[in-house]
Design a protein around this motif. Sequence first.
Motif, PDB file in Angstrom:
ATOM      1  N   ILE A  70       0.557  -1.388 -16.963  1.00 48.62           N
ATOM      2  CA  ILE A  70       0.487  -2.849 -16.901  1.00 48.62           C
ATOM      3  C   ILE A  70       1.679  -3.336 -16.089  1.00 48.62           C
ATOM      4  CG2 ILE A  70       0.436  -4.993 -18.216  1.00 48.62           C
ATOM      5  CD1 ILE A  70      -0.622  -3.448 -20.598  1.00 48.62           C
ATOM      6  N   THR A  71       1.423  -4.034 -14.992  1.00 49.60           N
ATOM      7  CA  THR A  71       2.508  -4.475 -14.124  1.00 49.60           C
ATOM      8  C   THR A  71       2.250  -5.857 -13.549  1.00 49.60           C
ATOM      9  OG1 THR A  71       3.772  -3.939 -12.116  1.00 49.60           O
ATOM     10  CG2 THR A  71       1.473  -3.266 -12.155  1.00 49.60           C
ATOM     11  N   GLY A  72       3.328  -6.558 -13.288  1.00 46.46           N
ATOM     12  CA  GLY A  72       3.228  -7.862 -12.637  1.00 46.46           C
ATOM     13  C   GLY A  72       3.168  -7.737 -11.132  1.00 46.46           C
ATOM     14  N   ASP A  73       3.338  -6.510 -10.628  1.00 40.38           N
ATOM     15  CA  ASP A  73       3.277  -6.296  -9.180  1.00 40.38           C
ATOM     16  C   ASP A  73       1.842  -6.424  -8.666  1.00 40.38           C
ATOM     17  OD1 ASP A  73       5.975  -5.897  -9.062  1.00 40.38           O
ATOM     18  OD2 ASP A  73       5.864  -3.717  -9.182  1.00 40.38           O
ATOM     19  N   SER A  74       1.709  -6.381  -7.353  1.00 46.39           N
ATOM     20  CA  SER A  74       0.390  -6.518  -6.724  1.00 46.39           C
ATOM     21  C   SER A  74      -0.513  -5.347  -7.071  1.00 46.39           C
ATOM     22  CB  SER A  74       0.549  -6.616  -5.203  1.00 46.39           C
ATOM     23  OG  SER A  74       0.983  -5.371  -4.679  1.00 46.39           O
ATOM     24  N   GLU A  75      -1.798  -5.542  -6.848  1.00 47.93           N
ATOM     25  CA  GLU A  75      -2.786  -4.500  -7.124  1.00 47.93           C
ATOM     26  C   GLU A  75      -2.482  -3.233  -6.339  1.00 47.93           C
ATOM     27  OE1 GLU A  75      -5.956  -2.826  -9.025  1.00 47.93           O
ATOM     28  OE2 GLU A  75      -5.310  -4.891  -9.344  1.00 47.93           O
ATOM     29  N   MET A  76      -2.113  -3.389  -5.071  1.00 48.79           N
ATOM     30  CA  MET A  76      -1.847  -2.219  -4.233  1.00 48.79           C
ATOM     31  C   MET A  76      -0.620  -1.448  -4.699  1.00 48.79           C
ATOM     32  SD  MET A  76      -2.805  -3.468  -0.375  1.00 48.79           S
ATOM     33  CE  MET A  76      -2.063  -5.071  -0.545  1.00 48.79           C
ATOM     34  N   THR A  77       0.440  -2.170  -5.086  1.00 51.12           N
ATOM     35  CA  THR A  77       1.646  -1.506  -5.587  1.00 51.12           C
ATOM     36  C   THR A  77       1.347  -0.770  -6.890  1.00 51.12           C
ATOM     37  OG1 THR A  77       3.042  -3.211  -4.601  1.00 51.12           O
ATOM     38  CG2 THR A  77       4.026  -1.850  -6.323  1.00 51.12           C
ATOM     39  N   GLY A  78       0.625  -1.441  -7.787  1.00 55.36           N
ATOM     40  CA  GLY A  78       0.255  -0.820  -9.057  1.00 55.36           C
ATOM     41  C   GLY A  78      -0.597   0.421  -8.856  1.00 55.36           C
ATOM     42  N   GLN A  79      -1.568   0.338  -7.937  1.00 52.84           N
ATOM     43  CA  GLN A  79      -2.446   1.478  -7.665  1.00 52.84           C
ATOM     44  C   GLN A  79      -1.661   2.646  -7.069  1.00 52.84           C
ATOM     45  OE1 GLN A  79      -5.573   2.015  -8.376  1.00 52.84           O
ATOM     46  NE2 GLN A  79      -6.164  -0.007  -9.133  1.00 52.84           N
ATOM     47  N   ALA A  80      -0.698   2.335  -6.191  1.00 53.66           N
ATOM     48  CA  ALA A  80       0.091   3.399  -5.558  1.00 53.66           C
ATOM     49  C   ALA A  80       0.889   4.185  -6.601  1.00 53.66           C
ATOM     50  CB  ALA A  80       1.031   2.790  -4.519  1.00 53.66           C
ATOM     51  N   ALA A  99       0.829  -1.208   0.000  1.00 58.64           N
ATOM     52  CA  ALA A  99       0.000   0.000   0.000  1.00 58.64           C
ATOM     53  C   ALA A  99       0.861   1.254   0.000  1.00 58.64           C
ATOM     54  CB  ALA A  99      -0.920  -0.001   1.219  1.00 58.64           C
ATOM     55  N   GLU A 100       2.090   1.124   0.475  1.00 53.95           N
ATOM     56  CA  GLU A 100       3.015   2.262   0.492  1.00 53.95           C
ATOM     57  C   GLU A 100       3.716   2.451  -0.858  1.00 53.95           C
ATOM     58  OE1 GLU A 100       5.646   1.241   3.634  1.00 53.95           O
ATOM     59  OE2 GLU A 100       4.184   1.588   5.236  1.00 53.95           O
ATOM     60  N   GLY A 101       3.444   1.524  -1.793  1.00 54.86           N
ATOM     61  CA  GLY A 101       4.052   1.620  -3.120  1.00 54.86           C
ATOM     62  C   GLY A 101       5.255   0.727  -3.317  1.00 54.86           C
ATOM     63  N   ASN A 102       5.500  -0.167  -2.344  1.00 54.44           N
ATOM     64  CA  ASN A 102       6.624  -1.086  -2.461  1.00 54.44           C
ATOM     65  C   ASN A 102       6.271  -2.276  -3.347  1.00 54.44           C
ATOM     66  OD1 ASN A 102       8.866  -0.301  -0.353  1.00 54.44           O
ATOM     67  ND2 ASN A 102       6.913   0.012   0.696  1.00 54.44           N
ATOM     68  N   THR A 103       7.278  -2.827  -3.999  1.00 59.47           N
ATOM     69  CA  THR A 103       7.144  -4.119  -4.675  1.00 59.47           C
ATOM     70  C   THR A 103       7.581  -5.181  -3.680  1.00 59.47           C
ATOM     71  OG1 THR A 103       7.593  -3.202  -6.863  1.00 59.47           O
ATOM     72  CG2 THR A 103       7.969  -5.554  -6.578  1.00 59.47           C
ATOM     73  N   VAL A 104       6.738  -6.174  -3.461  1.00 57.39           N
ATOM     74  CA  VAL A 104       7.012  -7.191  -2.443  1.00 57.39           C
ATOM     75  C   VAL A 104       7.253  -8.546  -3.099  1.00 57.39           C
ATOM     76  CG1 VAL A 104       6.117  -8.369  -0.387  1.00 57.39           C
ATOM     77  CG2 VAL A 104       5.595  -5.943  -0.766  1.00 57.39           C
ATOM     78  N   VAL A 105       8.283  -9.267  -2.604  1.00 58.76           N
ATOM     79  CA  VAL A 105       8.529 -10.642  -3.048  1.00 58.76           C
ATOM     80  C   VAL A 105       8.587 -11.553  -1.825  1.00 58.76           C
ATOM     81  CG1 VAL A 105       9.745  -9.984  -5.158  1.00 58.76           C
ATOM     82  CG2 VAL A 105      11.055 -10.317  -3.057  1.00 58.76           C
ATOM     83  N   TYR A 106       8.147 -12.781  -2.004  1.00 64.76           N
ATOM     84  CA  TYR A 106       8.195 -13.795  -0.944  1.00 64.76           C
ATOM     85  C   TYR A 106       9.340 -14.753  -1.219  1.00 64.76           C
ATOM     86  CZ  TYR A 106       3.392 -12.619   0.600  1.00 64.76           C
ATOM     87  OH  TYR A 106       2.272 -11.981   1.092  1.00 64.76           O
ATOM     88  N   ILE A 107       9.862 -15.362  -0.142  1.00 67.43           N
ATOM     89  CA  ILE A 107      10.780 -16.490  -0.283  1.00 67.43           C
ATOM     90  C   ILE A 107      10.196 -17.676   0.478  1.00 67.43           C
ATOM     91  CG2 ILE A 107      12.195 -15.605   1.640  1.00 67.43           C
ATOM     92  CD1 ILE A 107      14.564 -17.153   0.251  1.00 67.43           C
TER      93      ILE A 107
END
Length: 421
Positions: free
Chosen positions: A270-280, A225-233
Amino acid sequence: SFTMEVTKEAKDTVFAKILQLVNQNQSNQTKAASIIQKFEPKYVTFVLIAIPLFVVSAPLLFDWSWNESLYKGLVILVAASPCALAAATISATLSATSTLAKQGVLSKGSTYLSQLADIKAIAFDKTGTLTKGKPEVTHAYFIDSANEAHLIDVIVAMESESNHPLATAMLQAFTAREKLTLTVTNEIGKGLIATANQDSYRIGKPSTFEKVPEKIAHLNAKWAAEGNTVVYISKNDDVQGLIALMDIPNEHAQAAIAYFKSRGIHTTLITGDSEMTGQAVGKQLAIDEIIANVMPADKSDIIGDQKTKYGLVAMVGDGVNDAPALVKADVGIAMGDGTDVAVEVSDLALMKNNLLKLIEAHRIALRMNRIMWQNIIFSMLVVVFLVTVGLLGLTNIAISVIIHEGSTLVVILNGLRLLRK
């Protein structure tokens, strides 16, 4: 002494690709130029048949002498010559492509410039296109703090095998305690997969994981929501932690989006990031439409849908993932610092990652189309005028030649105006 490593063949160098673009540009013409090429031979054939028929029939129809009929036939032949029409598009298209090349915008053909002027929608990739493509790690969290050092070793080993901007950011943020050598598989759209000590590890975007602990999901929502791109491991399909990275917008992105919106052109992120990151990011740049959580194969389908909905569509991207969409779009535009594949399949290439050059390309494309049609209409009006006054006997061959060749010079000079900034 020095050691040199050859990484590309001569045919794959930037210089070779520039020559290839120039060659393609010469054979790839605008729609107007193609129409003229098809129309001109038929027009010439018609004139060459009509003039002798006119010369033969005029003495019978108008009671002219044969000398008078032959002379007027020659006057009309000069008047009907399509010299100005033949030059109507050439000077404009060559001037436009030359001016853009000087500014670092290369095109594979003037037809793509012409289409760029007529686009109704434009789609942008996010990372490396609307953003600088140089993200930094802002947050990291691992469930098992005792195992954190080993996880970081695995992350560093895996990301060392990737050339993605996110990988570069993680390698700058994390230092391995123990150097591991892993065989890494890159599943485009899902992330990196590797095996260490018989355990399977994966680094990828959140939407590709199924079993996610509540703490991880909460932090993902907060950071995205802060505009970060997040990845999981994950380890053996169990999510062990997450990493947040921030990529700030390109300094020219907002101006580019505002320009196209002011022209009534629909803009899409168009982005592969999450909806929240894209919206931010999308809200920050005031983009009309944000489409997030997109797999690489889906980008092409999205462009296809937009073509159906809006008409001519342009796509701007820089990565391997963008290549299918760049091909699908009516005008594919690659960022110069992007991958070789993106530049190879694109129709236009911005040699520097400067979106202001894209604005300039659109403006010049609009001017090119406008000047081409000015030239076409002007050259046809001159032909009609000269043929009319020739039939009425109000001109002679000398005047017809002067006006006719003068109109050709006017058409050429009008096209050369595009060489000016």
